[in-house]
Design an enzyme around this catalytic site. Sequence first.
Site, PDB file in Angstrom:
ATOM      1  CD  GLU A 334      -2.834  -1.214   2.423  1.00  0.00           C
ATOM      2  OE1 GLU A 334      -3.978  -1.643   2.226  1.00  0.00           O
ATOM      3  OE2 GLU A 334      -2.424  -0.846   3.545  1.00  0.00           O
TER       4      GLU A 334
HETATM    5  C1  TNX Z   1      -4.822  -3.769   5.328  1.00  0.00           C
HETATM    6  S1  TNX Z   1      -3.520  -6.015   3.944  1.00  0.00           S
HETATM    7  C2  TNX Z   1      -3.523  -3.657   5.778  1.00  0.00           C
HETATM    8  C3  TNX Z   1      -3.281  -3.196   7.150  1.00  0.00           C
HETATM    9  C4  TNX Z   1      -4.556  -2.845   7.873  1.00  0.00           C
HETATM   10  C5  TNX Z   1      -5.624  -3.856   7.546  1.00  0.00           C
HETATM   11  C6  TNX Z   1      -6.926  -3.683   8.267  1.00  0.00           C
HETATM   12  C7  TNX Z   1      -2.269  -5.171   4.371  1.00  0.00           C
HETATM   13  C8  TNX Z   1      -1.012  -5.677   3.928  1.00  0.00           C
HETATM   14  N1  TNX Z   1      -2.415  -4.032   5.067  1.00  0.00           N
HETATM   15  O1  TNX Z   1      -2.377  -2.129   7.133  1.00  0.00           O
HETATM   16  O2  TNX Z   1      -4.300  -2.827   9.224  1.00  0.00           O
HETATM   17  O3  TNX Z   1      -5.886  -3.818   6.167  1.00  0.00           O
HETATM   18  O4  TNX Z   1      -7.738  -4.824   8.072  1.00  0.00           O
END
Ligand code: TNX
Length: 704
Positions: A334
């Site tokens: 992300e």
């Molecule tokens: C996605 S999936 C994230 C986390 C958040 C989470 C909450 C991923 C690699 N990252 O940073 O805490 O969703 O469900």
Amino acid sequence: MGIHFEIRRRATRSGYLPILFCALITSVAMAQVPQSQQLSSPINVMPLPATVAPGAGRLLVSQTFSVAIAGYNDLRLQRVAQRFLHDLSRQTGYFLSERLGDASRATLTIHADHGSEPVQELGEDESYVLDVSSAGAKLTAPNPLGVMHGLESFLQLVQVTPDGYAAPAIHVEDTPRFPWRGLSIDVSRHFISTEVLKRNLDGMAAVKMNVLHLHLSDDQGFRLESREFPKLQELGSDGMYYRQSEMRELIAYASDRGIRIVPEFDMPGHSTAWFVGYPELSSGPGPYQIERHWGIFDPAMDPTRESTYKLLDKFIEEMTNIFPDRYFHIGGDEVNGKQWDANPKIHEFMKAHNLRSNQELQQYFTDRVEKIVSKHHKFMVGWDEILTPGMPKDIVIQSWRGQESLAEAAKQGYRGILSSGYYLDAIQPAAQHYLVDPLSGAGATLTAEQQKLVLGGEACMWEEFASDESIESRIWPRAAAIAERLWSPQQVQDVNWMYRRLAAVSAQLEQLGLTHRSSSEVMLARIAGTDDIAALQVLALALQPASITIRETEAEKAGGIQTSDVALHRMVDAIAPESEVARKFSSAVDQFVASKFQDATTESSIRQTLTKWRDNDSALQSLLQNSFLLKEVAPVSQNLASLATAGLQALDYIDARKTAPGEWKTQQVAMIQQAAKPTVDLVLANAPAVQKLVEASSVPVAAP
Ligand code: TNX
């Protein structure tokens, strides 16, 4: 009894080593066994072993129970045996001597062929054979890892009987389906103490999970002491972080339980906490503060400066000296690229290096970091985003996007673990996680060779809405369903049977010291300001937390916003993610409707439950009004009473052999749908079953 031979491949830096192991396929574990027989099986072992053959008789477990180690012996194995005796004491209340006995006289004899690897490796043999007869028990395994798993199975076999504690006579041959069976815990969003992590490690060991993945840094906190870069934890946290000595102790604790600890330091995004102390690492001007909100933020490491890699090299070297595991997680998820877009120097660099997009820039970064990680003799693990052309084949992809991306990785020759579908923080029923299989969906289209690259999966517990106090109830017992998916044969899919064993394992975990159930009780009493919480519990047990997205949206609508400073001490934080009461109520309704209203016993239990729910509200209202934390729950309690009243009226129509009027039904369904909406982050989990009953009562039934 059929015998299947299978070649398992273990990736090593020098290539793939074939490991021969055999799986014996028999009896109750298999899907072809009729459901009724499965349901009457007394075996509450979870994960269900690969093969189980029941014998005749049982082994009594009494005050004289003793354990001996025959064959290979070392200090860790002795600690394992002693811990087993300690756990058996907790489960029975007997004062068992923890002194190890003589093999010729011991109740349970342990035999391991040889030691395990000094640092536990992915793909080590974890199999065991357990024989229990009325004369004694024998546990054999190639190495101590199998012994640990076999002892956990034995503990789960011990049950209370009318004339003592006993384990049924049985022959178990067991080996895991996948070598990577993990639990990921985010300790950044809310700090989780080592005490609580240890309890979770106990839970993991009980259900044979073997990887604890610690998400040690994110925008909201850097949680491990670095001596090379002390401002990471000093400025990058709220003062809550692990000392290196504590982390080493935790690693040793995990190792005694057959569990590897894989650290994750998320980069280049999710990295604000790094920049509070070391702003020069970032791609923007700063200054920075640790983030208190949730979401995806702009700060990202600067991939274009050599100083970034110098720091990371030193940092990773320091960390690899703390974490002995061969795998090192660098996150990679992300990155929104906004800081990169806004930085002209980064643009120049991209032009000069012919990098045409932020994705290619991240690829450049990941590639550089991979070289550092492998220089320090580790395999790099990262989220989906790190899978870009040219990466070496020994990296591991953790998929949050889904089975498709895992399958895509495997097709390209990369190993992977599945996390999509296993997010415990998303508040889904155990059954939903249980039916997600790393090798179903897109995984099923892989060749046998490609399937071997799918190493398993990890349950993920993100900590935006959990803390030391509630994390255990968020993880347990649902993680045990995921543990079973990753350990037991793929055909083991019966959801009702799973729930039965899940209930048994949940009780066992509490006996072993976990607090997933008791913490809820303690918290309810605290927020109510009284121990007289019987009525509050009736309501609590019928509720489930709303999904985290709803929790965030609702807070925004109310003019607030969720951050790490918002206390997690409301009703929603005190209740279990899945209402067992509602699930049972729902199956009772299904059964009653399916019997065409003839099943009188089930009807009377439905009526009893509904009556309790209907009358609960008047008993509860004054207690709710006495606490600032519980006032908001008042309408939910009223909704429970209204639902119950509708359900009881439906039963009255049914008993009177009258078809409920259409107009009444329409009104009730509208009311139920209103009551079913999340209110103050709470969901009445029984609403769909009440609706089913109301609808069934308004359908004319032919006389029997
Ligand atoms: C996605 S999936 C994230 C986390 C958040 C989470 C909450 C991923 C690699 N990252 O940073 O805490 O969703 O469900």
